[in-house]
Every structure is written in structure tokens, then in C-alpha cells.
Design an enzyme around this catalytic site. Structure first.
Site, PDB file in Angstrom:
ATOM      1  N   CYS A  64       0.844  -1.203   0.000  1.00  0.00           N
ATOM      2  CA  CYS A  64       0.000   0.000   0.000  1.00  0.00           C
ATOM      3  C   CYS A  64       0.881   1.255   0.000  1.00  0.00           C
ATOM      4  O   CYS A  64       1.855   1.337   0.743  1.00  0.00           O
ATOM      5  CB  CYS A  64      -0.915  -0.001   1.228  1.00  0.00           C
ATOM      6  SG  CYS A  64      -2.030   1.417   1.252  1.00  0.00           S
TER       7      CYS A  64
ATOM      8  N   CYS B 122       0.411   4.845   6.973  1.00  0.00           N
ATOM      9  CA  CYS B 122      -0.220   4.666   8.288  1.00  0.00           C
ATOM     10  C   CYS B 122       0.744   3.885   9.198  1.00  0.00           C
ATOM     11  O   CYS B 122       1.061   2.722   8.896  1.00  0.00           O
ATOM     12  CB  CYS B 122      -1.547   3.925   8.139  1.00  0.00           C
ATOM     13  SG  CYS B 122      -2.568   4.570   6.786  1.00  0.00           S
TER      14      CYS B 122
ATOM     15  N   CYS C 118       0.268   0.174  10.319  1.00  0.00           N
ATOM     16  CA  CYS C 118      -0.259  -0.829   9.388  1.00  0.00           C
ATOM     17  C   CYS C 118       0.816  -1.723   8.762  1.00  0.00           C
ATOM     18  O   CYS C 118       1.757  -1.236   8.119  1.00  0.00           O
ATOM     19  CB  CYS C 118      -1.049  -0.135   8.286  1.00  0.00           C
ATOM     20  SG  CYS C 118      -1.862  -1.342   7.215  1.00  0.00           S
TER      21      CYS C 118
ATOM     22  N   CYS D   9     -17.010  -8.877   5.042  1.00  0.00           N
ATOM     23  CA  CYS D   9     -16.319  -7.602   4.855  1.00  0.00           C
ATOM     24  C   CYS D   9     -15.036  -7.822   4.072  1.00  0.00           C
ATOM     25  O   CYS D   9     -14.181  -8.613   4.481  1.00  0.00           O
ATOM     26  CB  CYS D   9     -15.924  -6.997   6.193  1.00  0.00           C
ATOM     27  SG  CYS D   9     -17.298  -6.728   7.287  1.00  0.00           S
TER      28      CYS D   9
ATOM     29  N   CYS E  74     -19.878  -5.730   2.994  1.00  0.00           N
ATOM     30  CA  CYS E  74     -19.159  -4.569   3.513  1.00  0.00           C
ATOM     31  C   CYS E  74     -17.812  -4.520   2.805  1.00  0.00           C
ATOM     32  O   CYS E  74     -17.239  -5.564   2.503  1.00  0.00           O
ATOM     33  CB  CYS E  74     -18.968  -4.733   5.021  1.00  0.00           C
ATOM     34  SG  CYS E  74     -17.922  -3.461   5.748  1.00  0.00           S
TER      35      CYS E  74
ATOM     36  N   CYS F  20     -19.568   2.575   8.327  1.00  0.00           N
ATOM     37  CA  CYS F  20     -18.855   1.923   9.426  1.00  0.00           C
ATOM     38  C   CYS F  20     -17.595   2.750   9.640  1.00  0.00           C
ATOM     39  O   CYS F  20     -16.770   2.867   8.722  1.00  0.00           O
ATOM     40  CB  CYS F  20     -18.519   0.486   9.012  1.00  0.00           C
ATOM     41  SG  CYS F  20     -17.381  -0.352  10.126  1.00  0.00           S
TER      42      CYS F  20
ATOM     43  N   ARG G 131     -18.165  -2.110  17.663  1.00  0.00           N
ATOM     44  CA  ARG G 131     -17.477  -3.388  17.410  1.00  0.00           C
ATOM     45  C   ARG G 131     -16.181  -3.508  18.208  1.00  0.00           C
ATOM     46  O   ARG G 131     -15.301  -2.649  18.117  1.00  0.00           O
ATOM     47  CB  ARG G 131     -17.172  -3.550  15.916  1.00  0.00           C
ATOM     48  CG  ARG G 131     -16.504  -4.896  15.617  1.00  0.00           C
ATOM     49  CD  ARG G 131     -16.389  -5.179  14.142  1.00  0.00           C
ATOM     50  NE  ARG G 131     -17.679  -5.172  13.497  1.00  0.00           N
ATOM     51  CZ  ARG G 131     -17.961  -4.499  12.389  1.00  0.00           C
ATOM     52  NH1 ARG G 131     -17.043  -3.779  11.802  1.00  0.00           N
ATOM     53  NH2 ARG G 131     -19.167  -4.548  11.876  1.00  0.00           N
TER      54      ARG G 131
HETATM   55  N1  SAM Z   1      -6.701   0.644   3.013  1.00  0.00           N
HETATM   56  C1  SAM Z   1      -7.989   0.967   3.465  1.00  0.00           C
HETATM   57  C2  SAM Z   1      -7.997   2.111   4.453  1.00  0.00           C
HETATM   58  O1  SAM Z   1      -6.997   2.355   5.124  1.00  0.00           O
HETATM   59  O2  SAM Z   1      -9.032   2.772   4.562  1.00  0.00           O
HETATM   60  C3  SAM Z   1      -8.737  -0.204   4.061  1.00  0.00           C
HETATM   61  C4  SAM Z   1      -8.030  -1.223   4.926  1.00  0.00           C
HETATM   62  S1  SAM Z   1      -7.320  -0.641   6.445  1.00  0.00           S
HETATM   63  C5  SAM Z   1      -6.328  -1.986   6.901  1.00  0.00           C
HETATM   64  C6  SAM Z   1      -8.697  -0.611   7.574  1.00  0.00           C
HETATM   65  C7  SAM Z   1      -8.432  -0.193   9.003  1.00  0.00           C
HETATM   66  O3  SAM Z   1      -7.791  -1.238   9.713  1.00  0.00           O
HETATM   67  C8  SAM Z   1      -7.549   1.006   9.261  1.00  0.00           C
HETATM   68  O4  SAM Z   1      -8.211   2.218   9.070  1.00  0.00           O
HETATM   69  C9  SAM Z   1      -7.190   0.821  10.721  1.00  0.00           C
HETATM   70  O5  SAM Z   1      -8.124   1.482  11.551  1.00  0.00           O
HETATM   71  C10 SAM Z   1      -7.282  -0.701  10.917  1.00  0.00           C
HETATM   72  N2  SAM Z   1      -5.957  -1.269  11.190  1.00  0.00           N
HETATM   73  C11 SAM Z   1      -4.960  -1.475  10.295  1.00  0.00           C
HETATM   74  N3  SAM Z   1      -3.865  -1.970  10.903  1.00  0.00           N
HETATM   75  C12 SAM Z   1      -4.159  -2.080  12.222  1.00  0.00           C
HETATM   76  C13 SAM Z   1      -3.425  -2.518  13.345  1.00  0.00           C
HETATM   77  N4  SAM Z   1      -2.153  -2.902  13.261  1.00  0.00           N
HETATM   78  N5  SAM Z   1      -4.046  -2.521  14.545  1.00  0.00           N
HETATM   79  C14 SAM Z   1      -5.333  -2.097  14.647  1.00  0.00           C
HETATM   80  N6  SAM Z   1      -6.066  -1.672  13.605  1.00  0.00           N
HETATM   81  C15 SAM Z   1      -5.493  -1.647  12.407  1.00  0.00           C
HETATM   82 FE1  SF4 Z   2      -2.836   1.271   3.355  1.00  0.00          FE
HETATM   83 FE2  SF4 Z   2      -2.866   0.139   5.732  1.00  0.00          FE
HETATM   84 FE3  SF4 Z   2      -3.165   2.757   5.558  1.00  0.00          FE
HETATM   85 FE4  SF4 Z   2      -5.148   1.111   4.681  1.00  0.00          FE
HETATM   86  S1  SF4 Z   2      -4.423   1.347   6.789  1.00  0.00           S
HETATM   87  S2  SF4 Z   2      -4.307   2.927   3.653  1.00  0.00           S
HETATM   88  S3  SF4 Z   2      -3.906  -0.592   3.943  1.00  0.00           S
HETATM   89  S4  SF4 Z   2      -1.317   1.589   4.959  1.00  0.00           S
END
Ligand code: SAM
Ligand code: SF4
Ligand code: DTB
Length: 347
Positions: free
Chosen positions: A55, A59, A62, A99, A130, A190, A262
Site C-alpha cells: 500500500c 499509516c 499498518c 467484509c 461490507c 462503518c 465493534r
Molecule cells: N486501506 C484501506 C484504508 O486504510 O481505509 C482499508 C483497509 S485498512 C487496513 C482498515 C483499518 O484497519 C484502518 O483504518 C485501521 O483502523 C485498521 N488497522 C490497520 N492496521 C491495524 C493494526 N495494526 N491494529 C489495529 N487496527 C489496524
Molecule cells: Fe494502506 Fe494500511 Fe493505511 Fe489502509 S491502513 S491505507 S492498507 S497503509
């Protein structure tokens, strides 16, 4: 008397809720919960990563960001039939909502026809749909809605003030704009966030304030406890206090009385008693199945064993004619004779 649905919560009011004696806070949250929900029902959804890793976003929490070395197997967008096979399995195992998540900043126009086929296929299984695919334009949101998408997940993640410490490649306002596009399309929203990222108490209050003061409360509010993944900048973040997590659930319940709250990522770090407290505080939804997107989740039979101990039943969908999935879940509940005392809990 039912708790008011308000969109004008002040930071002070929210901080006062957080600072209540624990028993007073939980009593208030459980009282509000019972005004709108059956306290012995929890909604269950299954998650699938339909496009994993690589990606472009940064973040810091992530494992799927291309910027961090996390040992993750990257995968292209899955074939439609492979996604539907997973959905069938989820249905057999008792999930009524499926989802699908993609590690994208936003979907590209070339992806949309495949996404549409996935939505239609899961719908044809009589499951709720979802997706969480990153930012959406107005037009994309309408296309997904017309294909039959019920829910779109897009999290605010944290307070507007702390946000810049966590993500620099898209703004808090970008997230609000996507939520607006989803709402305008008529899909259910959501949206929630993550706690345990080193944020201050005022940031947890700020996250919940931002969610509760949206023009409509999100239908679902996932509260994630950070999953600390090796290789991400947050791998060594300190343990998060579990009481503070329960308080966050309780305050979310009080601020957004009609939303499903949730108990989301982080459950493998929580023992059964902790999760039971979260349900008492007003959480009434979980992700079910051994995997979240890329990280571990408790095994389904452990969850069903816990439901059985607590007298919880999977929530039935409104107007849902197909009894198969509920029956499958209830059967699993009935069969769960020897539940583990703890998940992978450290305590
Ligand atoms: N890439 C898209 C986005 O960021 O909107 C969708 C997938 S992203 C993985 C969805 C959500 O998963 C993120 O917004 C975050 O809140 C949650 N998430 C991702 N990594 C996480 C982690 N290590 N611990 C807890 N929540 C996490
Ligand atoms: Fe990409 Fe992870 Fe951020 Fe979603 S949460 S935009 S998958 S880096
Ligand atoms: C949400 O708030 N939590 C889910 C879902 N929405 C998509 C994702 C949690 C991801 C946890 C890290 C992982 O498994 O990659």
C-alpha cells in the site's frame, strides 16, 4: 426514557464520562445499551483481505504499508471466484456479513468491475456486504451502492490533533470527505478508530467526539486496539491499559446509543473476562474467524464457547429470510463444550 441521539457533544462532557468511577461508567453504558439493543446479542462479521500489502500510504500502525518491512506476502486483487469461495465458507461457518478489505489508497477505475462482481456474488449468497477500499469519490460510492454494497468501512483512526503523528499521506479532512460521499450514496457507514497508539486520553475523547458529532452516527463503530506488528513504526508501543480500553467502548456506547460498537482488532491480547467486560460496556459486534486482514484473531470455536458461557447469541439480521447461517452459528455454540480459559492472553 431513551437516551437522546445527540451530535453536539463537547470535549468536556466526553472527558467527564471517561473520568467517572469505573462502575458508574459501566452502569450508565449498560443502561443506554439496553434501551436500544438486546444485551445478549452480538453481531458477527467475517473479514477477508482481497488485496494484500504494497500500500502506498504511510499509516504507522499498518503492516500493509509498502514503506515498512513486515514480512508480509503481497497479493494482487483476488479473483472474483476465489473471494466468493471464501464468502461461502464464512456463511457455512455462520457469518451473516462479509467484509472485504483492500490495501489501497483508493480504488482505481479499472478495479471497479471486479469489485462490483464481488459485491453481487456475496449478495447472491444472501449475506450482507461490507468493503473497505480506502478513499472513495462520490461517483464510486454510488456505483458500489448500486451494485448492492450495504456497508462501507472507513475509519477516522484517531483525534484530528493526533492524526498527523500517524498518517501523513492523507488528511483527516480527506477521511471526512469519503464518509460524506458514502453517506450521500445511501450506504451504511462503518467508522471508528484505533486506541493504544501512544495517544493521550484527550485524543481518545477527540476521536469519539469526531465520530459522535458527524451528521449521522456511523451505523457501526469499530474500536480497534493496536495490533503491534514487527517492522511497523508502532511495533514497540507500550502495552495499552485494558481498563482504558473498556472505558473507550463504554463512552462510545453512551455517545452513539443506536450504533453497533465493534470490539474489533486486538482480541487475541484479551482474555475472556476482558471481552465479557467489553460486551457489558456496550460492545455488540465482533469480527469472527481466525484472521482479521493480515493478523490473527481468536478461533471461531473459542468465540462460540465464550458466547455460550455468557448466554450471548449471534444477532439475527432484520428482515433476514435465510435461517441457515444463524442455525450454523447456534449449532457451533451448542457444540462448544470445552472452551479454553484464555485466548493467547499474556495475563
Ligand atoms: N486501506 C484501506 C484504508 O486504510 O481505509 C482499508 C483497509 S485498512 C487496513 C482498515 C483499518 O484497519 C484502518 O483504518 C485501521 O483502523 C485498521 N488497522 C490497520 N492496521 C491495524 C493494526 N495494526 N491494529 C489495529 N487496527 C489496524
Ligand atoms: Fe494502506 Fe494500511 Fe493505511 Fe489502509 S491502513 S491505507 S492498507 S497503509
Ligand atoms: C476495522 O476497523 N478493523 C478491521 C476492519 N476495520 C477492516 C481491520 C483490522 C486490521 C488489523 C490488522 C490486520 O489484520 O492487518
Amino acid at each position: 426514557m431513551q437516551a437522546d441521539i445527540r451530535h453536539d457533544w463537547t470535549t468536556k462532557e466526553i472527558q467527564n464520562l471517561f473520568n467517572l468511577p469505573f462502575n458508574d461508567l459501566l452502569f450508565q453504558a449498560q443502561t443506554v445499551h439496553r434501551q436500544y439493543f438486546n444485551p445478549n446479542e452480538v453481531q458477527v462479521s467475517t473479514l477477508l483481505s482481497i488485496k494484500t500489502g504494497a500500500c502506498p500510504e504511510d499509516c504507522k500502525y499498518c503492516p500493509q504499508s509498502a514503506r515498512y518491512d513486515t514480512d508480509l506476502e503481497k497479493e494482487k486483487l483476488m479473483e472474483v471466484e476465489a473471494v466468493l469461495e471464501k464468502a461461502r465458507l464464512a456463511k457455512q461457518n455462520g457469518s451473516s456479513r462479509f467484509c472485504m478489505g483492500a490495501a489501497w489508497r483508493n480504488p482505481k477505475d479499472r478495479d471497479i468491475p471486479y469489485i462490483v462482481k464481488m459485491i453481487q456474488g456475496v449478495r447472491a449468497l444472501n449475506m450482507e456486504t461490507c468493503m473497505t477500499l480506502g478513499m472513495l469519490t462520490k461517483e464510486q460510492a454510488i456505483t458500489l451502492r448500486e451494485a448492492g454494497l450495504d456497508y462501507y468501512n472507513h475509519n477516522l483512526d484517531t483525534s484530528p490533533e493526533f492524526y498527523g503523528e500517524i498518517i501523513t499521506t492523507r488528511t483527516f479532512q480527506d477521511r471526512l470527505d469519503t464518509l460524506e460521499n458514502v453517506r450521500a450514496s445511501g450506504m451504511k457507514v462503518c467508522s471508528g478508530g484505533i486506541v493504544g497508539m501512544g495517544e493521550a486520553a484527550k485524543d481518545r475523547a477527540g476521536l469519539l467526539k469526531s465520530l459522535a458529532n458527524l451528521p449521522q452516527h456511523p451505523d457501526s463503530v469499530p474500536i480497534n486496539m493496536l495490533v503491534r506488528v514487527e517492522g511497523t513504526p508502532m511495533a514497540d508501543t507500550a502495552n495499552f491499559d485494558h481498563f482504558e480500553f473498556i472505558r473507550t467502548i463504554a463512552v462510545a456506547r453512551i455517545l452513539m446509543p443506536k450504533s453497533h460498537v465493534r470490539l474489533s482488532a486486538g482480541r487475541t491480547e484479551m482474555n475472556e473476562q476482558m471481552q465479557a467486560m467489553c460486551f457489558f460496556a456496550g460492545a455488540n459486534s465482533i469480527f469472527y474467524g481466525e484472521k482479521l486482514l493480515t493478523t490473527e484473531n481468536p478461533e471461531g470455536n473459542q468465540d462460540m464457547a465464550l458466547f455460550k458461557k455468557l448466554g450471548i447469541e449471534p444477532e439475527k439480521r432484520e428482515g433476514y429470510s435465510d435461517e441457515v447461517t444463524e442455525a450454523a452459528l447456534l449449532e457451533t455454540v451448542a457444540e462448544s463444550q470445552e472452551p479454553a480459559l484464555f485466548y493467547n492472553a499474556a495475563s
